[in-house]
Design a protein around this motif. Sequence first.
Motif, PDB file in Angstrom:
ATOM      1  N   PHE A   1       0.745  -1.214   0.113  1.00  0.00           N
ATOM      2  CA  PHE A   1       0.054  -0.107  -0.030  1.00  0.00           C
ATOM      3  C   PHE A   1       0.861   1.192  -0.073  1.00  0.00           C
ATOM      4  O   PHE A   1       2.043   1.280   0.456  1.00  0.00           O
ATOM      5  CB  PHE A   1      -0.923  -0.073   1.101  1.00  0.00           C
ATOM      6  CG  PHE A   1      -0.179   0.087   2.610  1.00  0.00           C
ATOM      7  CD1 PHE A   1       0.336   1.304   3.126  1.00  0.00           C
ATOM      8  CD2 PHE A   1      -0.030  -0.954   3.436  1.00  0.00           C
ATOM      9  CE1 PHE A   1       0.830   1.406   4.303  1.00  0.00           C
ATOM     10  CE2 PHE A   1       0.601  -1.017   4.543  1.00  0.00           C
ATOM     11  CZ  PHE A   1       1.124   0.216   5.014  1.00  0.00           C
ATOM     12  N   SER A   2       0.429   2.265  -0.421  1.00  0.00           N
ATOM     13  CA  SER A   2       1.049   3.654  -0.305  1.00  0.00           C
ATOM     14  C   SER A   2      -0.069   4.678  -0.185  1.00  0.00           C
ATOM     15  O   SER A   2      -1.054   4.807  -0.631  1.00  0.00           O
ATOM     16  CB  SER A   2       1.808   3.952  -1.736  1.00  0.00           C
ATOM     17  OG  SER A   2       2.469   3.237  -2.117  1.00  0.00           O
ATOM     18  N   VAL A   3       0.227   5.666   0.873  1.00  0.00           N
ATOM     19  CA  VAL A   3      -0.487   6.404   1.457  1.00  0.00           C
ATOM     20  C   VAL A   3       0.149   7.970   1.038  1.00  0.00           C
ATOM     21  O   VAL A   3       1.119   8.303   1.006  1.00  0.00           O
ATOM     22  CB  VAL A   3      -0.796   6.634   2.820  1.00  0.00           C
ATOM     23  CG1 VAL A   3      -1.310   7.652   3.626  1.00  0.00           C
ATOM     24  CG2 VAL A   3      -1.043   5.025   3.359  1.00  0.00           C
ATOM     25  N   PHE A   4      -0.944   9.051   0.588  1.00  0.00           N
ATOM     26  CA  PHE A   4      -0.557  10.135   0.214  1.00  0.00           C
ATOM     27  C   PHE A   4      -1.337  11.201   1.089  1.00  0.00           C
ATOM     28  O   PHE A   4      -2.658  11.109   0.995  1.00  0.00           O
ATOM     29  CB  PHE A   4      -0.783  10.446  -1.076  1.00  0.00           C
ATOM     30  CG  PHE A   4       0.185   9.844  -1.974  1.00  0.00           C
ATOM     31  CD1 PHE A   4       1.374  10.496  -2.587  1.00  0.00           C
ATOM     32  CD2 PHE A   4      -0.250   8.525  -2.530  1.00  0.00           C
ATOM     33  CE1 PHE A   4       2.315   9.484  -3.388  1.00  0.00           C
ATOM     34  CE2 PHE A   4       0.607   8.037  -3.454  1.00  0.00           C
ATOM     35  CZ  PHE A   4       1.843   8.451  -3.837  1.00  0.00           C
TER      36      PHE A   4
ATOM     37  N   GLU B   1      -4.951  -9.008   6.305  1.00  0.00           N
ATOM     38  CA  GLU B   1      -5.249  -7.891   6.748  1.00  0.00           C
ATOM     39  C   GLU B   1      -5.522  -6.838   5.831  1.00  0.00           C
ATOM     40  O   GLU B   1      -5.042  -6.913   4.653  1.00  0.00           O
ATOM     41  CB  GLU B   1      -3.933  -6.978   7.374  1.00  0.00           C
ATOM     42  CG  GLU B   1      -3.924  -5.758   8.147  1.00  0.00           C
ATOM     43  CD  GLU B   1      -3.139  -4.941   8.861  1.00  0.00           C
ATOM     44  OE1 GLU B   1      -3.121  -4.117   9.446  1.00  0.00           O
ATOM     45  OE2 GLU B   1      -1.891  -5.322   8.212  1.00  0.00           O
ATOM     46  N   ALA B   2      -6.579  -6.228   5.838  1.00  0.00           N
ATOM     47  CA  ALA B   2      -7.384  -5.226   4.726  1.00  0.00           C
ATOM     48  C   ALA B   2      -6.275  -4.153   4.504  1.00  0.00           C
ATOM     49  O   ALA B   2      -5.777  -3.614   5.328  1.00  0.00           O
ATOM     50  CB  ALA B   2      -8.665  -4.576   5.103  1.00  0.00           C
ATOM     51  N   PRO B   3      -5.947  -3.902   3.169  1.00  0.00           N
ATOM     52  CA  PRO B   3      -4.904  -2.799   2.697  1.00  0.00           C
ATOM     53  C   PRO B   3      -5.551  -1.284   3.282  1.00  0.00           C
ATOM     54  O   PRO B   3      -4.353  -0.689   3.896  1.00  0.00           O
ATOM     55  CB  PRO B   3      -5.270  -2.740   1.270  1.00  0.00           C
ATOM     56  CG  PRO B   3      -5.426  -4.112   0.899  1.00  0.00           C
ATOM     57  CD  PRO B   3      -6.407  -4.762   1.911  1.00  0.00           C
TER      58      PRO B   3
ATOM     59  N   ALA C   1      -2.838   0.438   5.943  1.00  0.00           N
ATOM     60  CA  ALA C   1      -2.310   1.794   5.585  1.00  0.00           C
ATOM     61  C   ALA C   1      -2.648   2.833   6.904  1.00  0.00           C
ATOM     62  O   ALA C   1      -1.730   3.719   7.092  1.00  0.00           O
ATOM     63  CB  ALA C   1      -3.057   2.233   4.378  1.00  0.00           C
ATOM     64  N   ALA C   2      -4.023   2.794   7.505  1.00  0.00           N
ATOM     65  CA  ALA C   2      -4.000   3.622   8.662  1.00  0.00           C
ATOM     66  C   ALA C   2      -3.146   3.328   9.967  1.00  0.00           C
ATOM     67  O   ALA C   2      -2.694   3.928  10.463  1.00  0.00           O
ATOM     68  CB  ALA C   2      -5.365   3.604   8.925  1.00  0.00           C
TER      69      ALA C   2
ATOM     70  N   PHE D   1       1.953  -5.333  -5.857  1.00  0.00           N
ATOM     71  CA  PHE D   1       0.602  -4.987  -6.310  1.00  0.00           C
ATOM     72  C   PHE D   1       0.098  -4.013  -5.194  1.00  0.00           C
ATOM     73  O   PHE D   1      -0.234  -4.339  -4.398  1.00  0.00           O
ATOM     74  CB  PHE D   1      -0.394  -6.046  -6.346  1.00  0.00           C
ATOM     75  CG  PHE D   1      -1.819  -5.985  -6.943  1.00  0.00           C
ATOM     76  CD1 PHE D   1      -2.084  -6.287  -8.175  1.00  0.00           C
ATOM     77  CD2 PHE D   1      -2.859  -5.465  -6.390  1.00  0.00           C
ATOM     78  CE1 PHE D   1      -3.365  -5.972  -8.811  1.00  0.00           C
ATOM     79  CE2 PHE D   1      -4.134  -5.261  -6.683  1.00  0.00           C
ATOM     80  CZ  PHE D   1      -4.221  -5.579  -7.938  1.00  0.00           C
ATOM     81  N   ASN D   2       0.193  -2.621  -5.757  1.00  0.00           N
ATOM     82  CA  ASN D   2      -0.070  -1.694  -4.778  1.00  0.00           C
ATOM     83  C   ASN D   2      -1.324  -0.813  -4.620  1.00  0.00           C
ATOM     84  O   ASN D   2      -1.737  -0.457  -5.499  1.00  0.00           O
ATOM     85  CB  ASN D   2       1.023  -0.793  -5.045  1.00  0.00           C
ATOM     86  CG  ASN D   2       1.412   0.329  -3.649  1.00  0.00           C
ATOM     87  OD1 ASN D   2       0.374   0.921  -3.206  1.00  0.00           O
ATOM     88  ND2 ASN D   2       2.638   0.466  -3.495  1.00  0.00           N
ATOM     89  N   HIS D   3      -2.031  -0.913  -3.410  1.00  0.00           N
ATOM     90  CA  HIS D   3      -3.333  -0.328  -3.168  1.00  0.00           C
ATOM     91  C   HIS D   3      -2.853   1.109  -2.645  1.00  0.00           C
ATOM     92  O   HIS D   3      -2.235   1.382  -1.674  1.00  0.00           O
ATOM     93  CB  HIS D   3      -4.070  -0.989  -2.052  1.00  0.00           C
ATOM     94  CG  HIS D   3      -4.306  -2.443  -2.363  1.00  0.00           C
ATOM     95  ND1 HIS D   3      -5.657  -2.822  -2.745  1.00  0.00           N
ATOM     96  CD2 HIS D   3      -3.474  -3.367  -2.437  1.00  0.00           C
ATOM     97  CE1 HIS D   3      -5.459  -4.091  -3.000  1.00  0.00           C
ATOM     98  NE2 HIS D   3      -4.333  -4.584  -2.818  1.00  0.00           N
ATOM     99  N   LEU D   4      -3.507   2.068  -3.349  1.00  0.00           N
ATOM    100  CA  LEU D   4      -3.267   3.419  -3.094  1.00  0.00           C
ATOM    101  C   LEU D   4      -4.044   4.306  -2.314  1.00  0.00           C
ATOM    102  O   LEU D   4      -5.422   3.649  -2.588  1.00  0.00           O
ATOM    103  CB  LEU D   4      -3.168   4.219  -4.467  1.00  0.00           C
ATOM    104  CG  LEU D   4      -1.982   3.637  -5.740  1.00  0.00           C
ATOM    105  CD1 LEU D   4      -2.454   4.420  -6.922  1.00  0.00           C
ATOM    106  CD2 LEU D   4      -0.694   3.667  -4.970  1.00  0.00           C
TER     107      LEU D   4
END
Length: 202
Positions: A56-59, A95-97, A101-102, A138-141
């Motif tokens: 995952f990636s967070v902005f 774990e859910a993406p 992320a959070a 495979f990245n979740h944004l």
Amino acid sequence: MPTTSATVAHSSSNGVRPTEAEAPIMLELVDEDGVTIGTAEKLAAHQAPGQLHRAFSVFLFDETGRLLLQRRALGKYHSPGVWSNTCCGHPYPGEAPFAAAARRTFEELGVSPSLLAEAGTVRYNHPDPASGLVEQEFNHLFVGLVQTGPRPDPEEVGETAFVTAAELAERHAAAPFSAWFMTVLDAARPAIRELTGPSGGW
């Protein structure tokens, strides 16, 4: 086909992080459609040629539309000392993406995202010339807002900065960034523009 050593403890199905005694961190291996097909130890998944795994990636942006960047701590085994997006990492198996992320944003930066929203997915293959490791992800944004100042964990984050789109361009030209940064930023731009508005320049 991916294999997992029988001696390695797995995370539980609800995504709870393993204890220190249970040893190496496991990642979720996926196929090209993002369907889970197995698990692998974190470092093994990043060794060339790499195994495709979920990430995952967070902005996160402040109220003026500036992006929160972090410079990865020098002690990181992968891409130490380079700038990257607010937060990135890997969900534990099961774990859910979104939850990952959070969770990881709070662990690394001491902030809880506001209005965190999904911003699509992107699949990439980025070798890291310095370490020889490979990001097959495979990245979740995710995009969202940050309403408090970061309190980074020094073992994870060496430095933080809030930047405008123009300031990011200048910094990106002058300082090293993670190999995956522009890929995930470009993939997230539609959601970023929706969040920050047309005047943000993203």
